[in-house]
Design a protein around this motif. Structure first.
Motif, short mmCIF file in Angstrom:
data_model
loop_
_atom_site.label_atom_id
_atom_site.label_comp_id
_atom_site.label_asym_id
_atom_site.label_seq_id
_atom_site.Cartn_x
_atom_site.Cartn_y
_atom_site.Cartn_z
N GLY A 46 73.34 -24.86 15.49
CA GLY A 46 73.69 -23.40 14.87
C GLY A 46 74.89 -23.10 15.66
N TYR A 205 68.16 -21.27 13.48
CA TYR A 205 69.36 -21.81 12.58
C TYR A 205 68.86 -22.76 11.70
N LEU A 225 73.52 -21.42 8.33
CA LEU A 225 73.20 -20.21 8.71
C LEU A 225 72.50 -20.05 10.21
N THR A 226 73.07 -19.19 11.02
CA THR A 226 72.46 -18.81 12.50
C THR A 226 72.26 -17.72 12.79
N GLN A 227 71.21 -17.38 13.47
CA GLN A 227 70.92 -15.89 13.98
C GLN A 227 72.23 -15.64 14.88
N LYS A 228 72.58 -14.43 14.82
CA LYS A 228 73.66 -13.99 15.63
C LYS A 228 73.26 -13.92 17.27
N THR A 238 79.53 -18.92 16.67
CA THR A 238 78.51 -19.21 16.05
C THR A 238 78.63 -19.98 14.62
N ASN A 240 77.80 -19.32 11.47
CA ASN A 240 76.67 -18.67 10.54
C ASN A 240 77.61 -18.40 9.24
N GLN A 241 77.09 -18.64 8.24
CA GLN A 241 77.64 -18.67 6.86
C GLN A 241 78.97 -19.44 6.97
#
Length: 251
Positions: A46, A205, A225-228, A238, A240-241
């Motif tokens: 992630g 993630y 995608l990954t949690q912040k 990160t 993410n997106q």
């Protein structure tokens, strides 16, 4: 198929199948193989180990007829980005057990080290993993890291035990085209003692994408995608997106 490493890291989920995938019929003699790859982003659990920059990667491995396999995997890194190393190197040894013609399980021990660059502290660690796989279509794995380096954002706070659970799969669509995807959960344990107590904390993630295979070549493109919350535990950016792609050649 012999157990080429789960990376190209587009990533740990799409190619995670390879960690425990070996031919259902054991080979009569030791089998050597490998993989060369270039990825637009070295995404792992992630986060990006290259600050969303490209990386070159290499895997070499040997599989024995007994089901034992071992090898080395390496990726280039940016030495101006934590942990300020020039390369990420993993040496691994494992044992595969055939449960049936379609199902198998594996136990793998891995030493992760960071080489070169201008590191101030050692970030090396070890990992023990167990996995179950259905052909090269689906895998589930759990891993324990006894002494992982934990950060509070960009500040290193010490070493703690960590645990990882991942599942990944690929589904054939047509003419070498696959739908890929997976999800994982990374848990850092903590301690409430000491001057800077760190509570246990984890994050989720995942990724979904497409892969295309032609002979010994493969192209993977994934959306991650990954949690912040990962920013509280790792010094890396990160994933993410994010979209990343990998071109690999197996030999």
């Amino acid at each position: 198929m012999i157990p080429f490493r789960r990376r190209t890291r587009v990533g740990s989920l799409c190619i995670g199948l390879a960690l425990s995938t070996v031919s259902a019929q054991p080979a009569a003699a030791p089998t050597f193989g490998g993989e060369l790859a270039v990825t637009t982003d070295d995404i792992y659990h992630g986060y990006s180990e290259t600050d969303h920059q490209a990386a070159a990667q290499l895997d070499l491995h040997l599989a024995l007829s007994s089901g034992t396999f071992f090898g080395v995997w390496a990726s280039s890194l940016r030495n101006d980005y934590l942990p300020y190393a020039a390369a990420h190197i993993e040496t691994y040894i494992g044992q595969r057990f055939a449960l049936s013609s379609d199902w198998s399980t594996s136990l793998t021990a891995t030493n992760i080290s960071y080489a070169g660059g201008h590191q101030y502290y050692s970030s090396d660690y070890q990992q023990l993993a167990a996995s179950v796989a259905y052909l090269d279509r689906w895998t589930f794995s759990v891993a324990a890291i006894p002494s992982a380096v934990r950060y509070w954002y960009e500040y290193r706070v010490g070493r703690y035990a960590a645990y990882v659970a991942e599942t990944s799969g690929q589904w054939w669509l047509t003419h070498g085209l696959y739908l890929t995807g997976g999800a994982g959960y990374y848990l850092f344990t903590g301690s409430r003692s000491g001057p800077y107590p760190q509570p246990s904390l984890g994050y989720v993630y995942g990724n979904v994408g497409l892969a295309y295979e032609w002979r010994d070549w493969r192209i993977d493109v994934g959306y991650f995608l990954t949690q912040k919350r990962v920013a509280e535990l790792m010094p890396y950016d990160t994933a993410n997106q994010r979209v990343a792609g990998t071109l690999s050649w197996r030999f």
